[in-house]
Design a protein around this motif. Sequence first.
Motif, PDB file in Angstrom:
ATOM      1  N   GLU A  68      54.693  32.884   2.254  1.00  0.00           N
ATOM      2  CA  GLU A  68      56.110  33.208   2.443  1.00  0.00           C
ATOM      3  C   GLU A  68      56.820  32.089   3.207  1.00  0.00           C
ATOM      4  OE1 GLU A  68      56.032  36.912   4.478  1.00  0.00           O
ATOM      5  OE2 GLU A  68      55.446  38.092   2.707  1.00  0.00           O
ATOM      6  N   ALA A  69      56.144  31.532   4.202  1.00  0.00           N
ATOM      7  CA  ALA A  69      56.744  30.433   4.957  1.00  0.00           C
ATOM      8  C   ALA A  69      56.907  29.193   4.083  1.00  0.00           C
ATOM      9  CB  ALA A  69      55.885  30.116   6.175  1.00  0.00           C
ATOM     10  N   LEU A  70      55.950  28.939   3.195  1.00  0.00           N
ATOM     11  CA  LEU A  70      56.073  27.799   2.280  1.00  0.00           C
ATOM     12  C   LEU A  70      57.275  27.974   1.356  1.00  0.00           C
ATOM     13  CD1 LEU A  70      52.343  27.170   1.251  1.00  0.00           C
ATOM     14  CD2 LEU A  70      53.688  25.952   2.970  1.00  0.00           C
ATOM     15  N   VAL A  71      57.533  29.207   0.941  1.00  0.00           N
ATOM     16  CA  VAL A  71      58.701  29.472   0.095  1.00  0.00           C
ATOM     17  C   VAL A  71      59.988  29.112   0.827  1.00  0.00           C
ATOM     18  CG1 VAL A  71      60.049  31.309  -1.009  1.00  0.00           C
ATOM     19  CG2 VAL A  71      57.580  31.197  -1.369  1.00  0.00           C
ATOM     20  N   GLU A  72      60.049  29.369   2.131  1.00  0.00           N
ATOM     21  CA  GLU A  72      61.247  29.012   2.897  1.00  0.00           C
ATOM     22  C   GLU A  72      61.491  27.502   2.852  1.00  0.00           C
ATOM     23  OE1 GLU A  72      63.455  31.100   4.419  1.00  0.00           O
ATOM     24  OE2 GLU A  72      62.322  32.653   3.354  1.00  0.00           O
ATOM     25  N   TYR A  73      60.421  26.731   2.948  1.00  0.00           N
ATOM     26  CA  TYR A  73      60.572  25.279   2.839  1.00  0.00           C
ATOM     27  C   TYR A  73      60.922  24.867   1.413  1.00  0.00           C
ATOM     28  CZ  TYR A  73      58.696  24.596   7.549  1.00  0.00           C
ATOM     29  OH  TYR A  73      58.509  24.599   8.914  1.00  0.00           O
ATOM     30  N   TYR A  74      60.349  25.556   0.439  1.00  0.00           N
ATOM     31  CA  TYR A  74      60.679  25.256  -0.955  1.00  0.00           C
ATOM     32  C   TYR A  74      62.182  25.440  -1.207  1.00  0.00           C
ATOM     33  CZ  TYR A  74      61.052  25.903  -5.998  1.00  0.00           C
ATOM     34  OH  TYR A  74      61.439  25.810  -7.317  1.00  0.00           O
ATOM     35  N   ARG A  75      62.757  26.454  -0.617  1.00  0.00           N
ATOM     36  CA  ARG A  75      64.189  26.707  -0.807  1.00  0.00           C
ATOM     37  C   ARG A  75      65.050  25.580  -0.239  1.00  0.00           C
ATOM     38  NH1 ARG A  75      63.649  33.093   0.887  1.00  0.00           N
ATOM     39  NH2 ARG A  75      63.007  33.847  -1.191  1.00  0.00           N
ATOM     40  N   LEU A  76      64.492  24.814   0.698  1.00  0.00           N
ATOM     41  CA  LEU A  76      65.219  23.666   1.232  1.00  0.00           C
ATOM     42  C   LEU A  76      65.080  22.427   0.349  1.00  0.00           C
ATOM     43  CD1 LEU A  76      64.333  23.913   5.033  1.00  0.00           C
ATOM     44  CD2 LEU A  76      66.413  24.704   3.907  1.00  0.00           C
ATOM     45  N   GLY A  77      64.090  22.450  -0.562  1.00  0.00           N
ATOM     46  CA  GLY A  77      63.889  21.310  -1.450  1.00  0.00           C
ATOM     47  C   GLY A  77      62.497  20.720  -1.437  1.00  0.00           C
ATOM     48  N   ILE A  78      61.575  21.311  -0.695  1.00  0.00           N
ATOM     49  CA  ILE A  78      60.198  20.815  -0.646  1.00  0.00           C
ATOM     50  C   ILE A  78      59.442  21.301  -1.886  1.00  0.00           C
ATOM     51  CG2 ILE A  78      58.031  20.821   0.617  1.00  0.00           C
ATOM     52  CD1 ILE A  78      60.272  19.394   2.106  1.00  0.00           C
ATOM     53  N   THR A  79      58.830  20.373  -2.616  1.00  0.00           N
ATOM     54  CA  THR A  79      58.043  20.753  -3.789  1.00  0.00           C
ATOM     55  C   THR A  79      56.591  20.266  -3.704  1.00  0.00           C
ATOM     56  OG1 THR A  79      58.799  18.783  -4.996  1.00  0.00           O
ATOM     57  CG2 THR A  79      60.043  20.837  -5.325  1.00  0.00           C
ATOM     58  N   THR A  80      56.268  19.469  -2.685  1.00  0.00           N
ATOM     59  CA  THR A  80      54.893  19.039  -2.454  1.00  0.00           C
ATOM     60  C   THR A  80      54.482  19.463  -1.053  1.00  0.00           C
ATOM     61  OG1 THR A  80      54.966  17.148  -3.951  1.00  0.00           O
ATOM     62  CG2 THR A  80      53.380  17.039  -2.167  1.00  0.00           C
ATOM     63  N   PHE A  81      53.281  20.028  -0.937  1.00  0.00           N
ATOM     64  CA  PHE A  81      52.761  20.440   0.365  1.00  0.00           C
ATOM     65  C   PHE A  81      51.421  19.738   0.588  1.00  0.00           C
ATOM     66  CE2 PHE A  81      55.499  23.884  -1.029  1.00  0.00           C
ATOM     67  CZ  PHE A  81      56.294  24.083   0.088  1.00  0.00           C
ATOM     68  N   LEU A  82      51.386  18.912   1.641  1.00  0.00           N
ATOM     69  CA  LEU A  82      50.149  18.231   2.014  1.00  0.00           C
ATOM     70  C   LEU A  82      49.515  19.047   3.129  1.00  0.00           C
ATOM     71  CD1 LEU A  82      49.765  14.390   2.566  1.00  0.00           C
ATOM     72  CD2 LEU A  82      48.337  16.087   3.721  1.00  0.00           C
ATOM     73  N   ILE A  83      48.398  19.685   2.834  1.00  0.00           N
ATOM     74  CA  ILE A  83      47.780  20.596   3.793  1.00  0.00           C
ATOM     75  C   ILE A  83      46.338  20.193   4.055  1.00  0.00           C
ATOM     76  CG2 ILE A  83      49.295  22.522   3.177  1.00  0.00           C
ATOM     77  CD1 ILE A  83      46.994  23.720   1.580  1.00  0.00           C
TER      78      ILE A  83
END
Length: 373
Positions: free
Chosen positions: A319-334
């Motif tokens: 759910e938190a990743l979705v919040e960042y996606y809504r800002l424009g993030i499409t790649t997550f380096l984890i």
Amino acid sequence: MSIEFIGYVSHQESSETHLPQGPTLNVPYIGAVAQAHEYGGFDRVLIAHSSASPDGAQIASYVLNRTKRLGVLLAHRPGFVAPTLAARQLATLDHFGDGRLAVHIISGGDDTEQQRDGDFLDHAARYRRTDEYLDVVKQSWTRETPFDHQGEFYQVKGHKSQIRPVPRADLPHLPVYFGGASDAAIEVAGKHADVYALWGESLAQVAELLGRVKAAAARYGRQDKIRFSLSLRPIVAATEEAAWARADAILEQAKQVVTRSPNFTRRPQDPQNAGSQRLLAAASQGTVVDKRLWTGMAALTKAAGNSTGLVGTPEQVSEALVEYYRLGITTFLIRGFDPLEDALTYGRDLLPVARARLAAEEARAARVGRAAA
């Protein structure tokens, strides 16, 4: 789907909670971690760079050889080899990996670290050099006829490379990832980056920084050509209570390690780079920001790299990743604090849930866009 997950492969087993152990170049470990990421469904793995670590390009070659689908994001510092040579080296490696290579350009944010490799340019000059370096590299990758270049740092006459990166449908060259949060870095990112990478900041910080990068890209007519990556250290467990307890335990363990590990003791106490300063600004807001962004490790290590995390169940972290996606993030380096074990845990527990939630959000956004049109 446009979402991308990137993991991390180091040259030996180490982290904020594990003192470096085993040989400096632990070949079986590298292969095991790479295969764990491929098995877990990651798209790529980052291979980092420092003035003390083994050569990343050779590690990348090994990772590409030991996997079949997994991509590699190779960190590369401009200025230590000629740009024409770097272009040929990267293109050659891309062919050995069947087009699975991308390059992460890092200009360097710490004078002391740069000087260990003989680079005495100041911060502003390093970014001018990076701009010029990428101009030459991209020409080497794409020009069909010989070209000349006369610049502040490089002179080239009659260059034409026989080796080009593997052709891609969406780009005429290797994907270029780029990091740096200073004004100088953002200007270069706007001109050159295919993916702009930032560390795990608060939602407000991310929105502000993405706005600055988009404005820089617009100055070069590239506002629709740049994507964004966010780096995080997720801590997941079956319950939220267990996840926060694990975060506390990780921090206590790290307090015993970072004061002894050469990966941290040779770093400056007060970071020079803007990215670390921004993470410390987030940490100053408290140990937890935006409900589950954990800043404890960033505060402990003076934001030594990717050091903030999202804490919770896989569903809550997604759910938190979705919040960042809504800002424009499409790649997550984890990446985790137990690198091999966490890669397997992410693949089993986090990535399937996160991909499903992000796909649903992507579909919802597409429906809204069609309705608005």
